[in-house]
Design an enzyme around this catalytic site. Structure first.
Site, mmCIF file in Angstrom:
data_model
loop_
_atom_site.group_PDB
_atom_site.id
_atom_site.type_symbol
_atom_site.label_atom_id
_atom_site.label_comp_id
_atom_site.label_asym_id
_atom_site.label_seq_id
_atom_site.Cartn_x
_atom_site.Cartn_y
_atom_site.Cartn_z
ATOM 1 N N HIS A 156 30.453 50.626 -96.336
ATOM 2 C CA HIS A 156 30.156 49.262 -96.827
ATOM 3 C C HIS A 156 29.973 48.270 -95.679
ATOM 4 O O HIS A 156 30.217 47.079 -95.840
ATOM 5 C CB HIS A 156 31.254 48.760 -97.769
ATOM 6 C CG HIS A 156 31.650 49.752 -98.825
ATOM 7 N ND1 HIS A 156 31.070 49.783 -100.074
ATOM 8 C CD2 HIS A 156 32.544 50.774 -98.788
ATOM 9 C CE1 HIS A 156 31.616 50.773 -100.775
ATOM 10 N NE2 HIS A 156 32.494 51.390 -100.016
ATOM 11 N N LYS A 283 16.120 35.012 -75.231
ATOM 12 C CA LYS A 283 15.992 36.119 -76.180
ATOM 13 C C LYS A 283 15.610 37.461 -75.539
ATOM 14 O O LYS A 283 14.800 37.534 -74.623
ATOM 15 C CB LYS A 283 14.925 35.782 -77.237
ATOM 16 C CG LYS A 283 15.338 34.737 -78.244
ATOM 17 C CD LYS A 283 16.590 35.075 -79.040
ATOM 18 C CE LYS A 283 16.323 36.033 -80.155
ATOM 19 N NZ LYS A 283 15.529 35.486 -81.233
ATOM 20 N N ASN A 285 14.699 40.761 -77.612
ATOM 21 C CA ASN A 285 14.621 41.260 -78.988
ATOM 22 C C ASN A 285 14.350 42.767 -79.052
ATOM 23 O O ASN A 285 13.551 43.294 -78.282
ATOM 24 C CB ASN A 285 13.503 40.532 -79.738
ATOM 25 C CG ASN A 285 13.780 39.056 -79.874
ATOM 26 O OD1 ASN A 285 14.931 38.633 -79.979
ATOM 27 N ND2 ASN A 285 12.721 38.249 -79.840
ATOM 28 N N GLU A 290 12.575 47.307 -84.535
ATOM 29 C CA GLU A 290 12.153 46.570 -85.744
ATOM 30 C C GLU A 290 10.820 47.110 -86.248
ATOM 31 O O GLU A 290 10.595 47.259 -87.450
ATOM 32 C CB GLU A 290 12.035 45.082 -85.439
ATOM 33 C CG GLU A 290 13.367 44.411 -85.148
ATOM 34 C CD GLU A 290 13.183 43.027 -84.536
ATOM 35 O OE1 GLU A 290 12.551 42.169 -85.171
ATOM 36 O OE2 GLU A 290 13.652 42.826 -83.407
#
Ligand code: ARG
Length: 461
Positions: A156, A283, A285, A290
């Protein structure tokens, strides 16, 4: 321009209609397979005496010239010639004249295109298997370097029990092993020759299908000519196996993305696999992860579009089947590049072992240890669960963890708890003691790595 099938037509074709029907913009990817298929077909035509040796030799030499030009990047195709098959035939005609017209004896574009697709996919699947093998090697290596790296295991997305990072890597190894097996098993159904099924009903010429299949390296031939030209199950199976693979990669990417976040800080990707922001200078990333997660969408989409194309098709060939190609090419490219990126990204990612381990110290992921400890000393597990649950509640109110509870307090709860409890509560002990087969115990993980290395070594691909 004269169509190769123009005999029955009086009216002129129109360019915009031709463009709609043409597949050459994308099926030129099959040029190599198309020529290979034709070379086998013409050899069979000569062997069976359907064509004279002389005609066959002219055709063979013409096809070879076209093949050389293809490899040299000197071929250009035209939309007027619709697809790769008619384009090559036209090129052959330009090369050797009217004898080129004899090549199409005893076959049709319907078995020709199916043959090309089988040949193409056979190559791709072998390549995919190779890339899966390499990626699995990376996973095992990463696991081997991190047997003692402790991280929280989740259910979970809540801290559940501490595990070895190696165990986590080996879970993906398991998924990718099944993926590789699925692709390997699918080869049986790709490795079948439809050549000689002709348009749909076979042919009146005394062809030898087994011979041409053997020349092309196929293990068997389609038993039924209608089935041979209409079957696209082997592509569906590829798209389906690819979808399952992408689902696995996407789950892994999701974890990589989480682990890179400021909240987790479990790993850092190298600069090669990261990108910056055009506005926020700080940043870094995880774009590649992704993108792989995102690309799973197009791979699922390609499966669904082909399933939909096929669902209402009467036998045998229908032009709808031309829609089988772009999705298959796109999926091939997507999974091959995704596997390469994954292998590089995982191989080079840096682990923050300290942060991972620390996050298992400031949590209650050792609550099961305390409950098991009590159960071992004779308290029924359900009661132990209740006792520990109450203690956890109490600790959360005080802002402390189980290892901070003084021995006195433990003994007030039950004298069963002795001073060895603190050792029992450590993440390392928690992992160490999980001896059950396939569990996260360090010895179990080592054994799993050993088995996987033997398996990898024994694989031929
Ligand atoms: N370009 C066609 C395809 O990809 C080749 C087969 C054409 N056959 C036909 N009877 N029109 O499906």
């Amino acid at each position: 321009m004269e169509k190769l099938w123009g005999g029955r037509f009086e009216g002129k074709s129109e360019a915009w209609i031709d463009a709609f029907g043409a597949s050459i913009p994308f099926d030129q990817k099959l040029a190599k397979q198309d020529i290979t298929g034709s070379l086998a077909h013409v050899k069979m035509l000569a062997k069976t005496g359907i064509l004279t040796e002389e005609d066959a030799e002219q055709i063979r030499s013409g096809l070879t010239t076209i093949q050389e030009k293809l490899f040299a990047g000197e071929l250009s195709f035209s939309i007027e010639n619709e697809d790769i098959h008619l384009n090559i035939e036209k090129l052959l005609h330009d090369e050797i004249g009217p004898v080129a017209g004899k090549l199409h004896t005893g076959r049709s574009r319907n078995d020709q295109v199916a043959t090309d697709m089988h040949l193409y996919l056979k190559e791709i699947v072998q390549e995919v298997i190779g890339k899966l093998h390499l990626f699995r090697q990376v996973l095992v290596q990463k696991a081997e370097e991190n047997i003692e790296t402790i991280m929280p295991g989740y259910t979970h997305l809540q801290h559940a029990q501490p595990i070895s990072f190696a165990h986590h890597m080996m879970a993906y190894y398991g998924m990718l092993t099944r993926d590789q097996e699925r692709f390997a098993e699918s080869l049986i159904r790709i490795d079948i020759s439809p050549l000689g099924c002709a348009a749909l009903a076979g042919t009146t010429f005394p062809i030898d299908r087994t011979y041409s299949a053997k020349l092309l390296g196929f293990s068997s031939i389609y038993e039924n000519s209608l089935d041979g030209v209409s079957d696209r199950d082997f592509i569906l199976e590829f798209l389906s196996n690819s979808s399952i693979l992408m689902m696995h990669l996407s789950r892994f990417c999701e974890e990589i993305i989480l682990w890179c976040s400021h909240e987790f800080q479990f790993i850092e990707l190298t600069d090669t696999f990261s990108t910056g922001s055009s506005i926020m200078p700080q940043k870094k990333n995880p774009d590649m992860a992704e993108l792989i997660r995102g690309k799973s969408g197009r791979v699922y989409g390609n499966l669904f579009s082909l399933l939909t194309v096929l669902k209402g098709l009467p036998l045998a060939y229908n032009k709808d089947l031309q829609e089988d190609k772009e999705g298959m090419f796109d999926t091939s490219h997507t999974i091959l590049t995704s596997l390469e990126i994954m292998a590089g990204m995982v191989e080079t990612m840096k682990l923050n072992q300290k942060i991972m381990e620390k996050s298992t110290e400031k949590d209650f992921s050792n609550a099961t240890e305390l409950a098991d400890y009590l159960a071992n000393k004779g308290m029924p597990f359900r009661q132990a669960h209740e006792v520990v649950g109450k203690l956890v509640l109490d600790c959360t109110k005080q802002g402390i963890y189980l290892q901070d509870v003084p021995l006195e307090q433990y003994q007030n709860i039950t004298p069963l708890i002795q001073s060895d409890i603190y050792q029992t509560l450590s993440s390392k002990t928690a992992i160490e003691r999980r001896h059950s087969y396939g569990g996260t115990g360090f010895e179990q993980v080592k054994a799993a790595i050993k088995r996987s290395k033997l398996k990898l070594e024994s694989e031929e691909y």
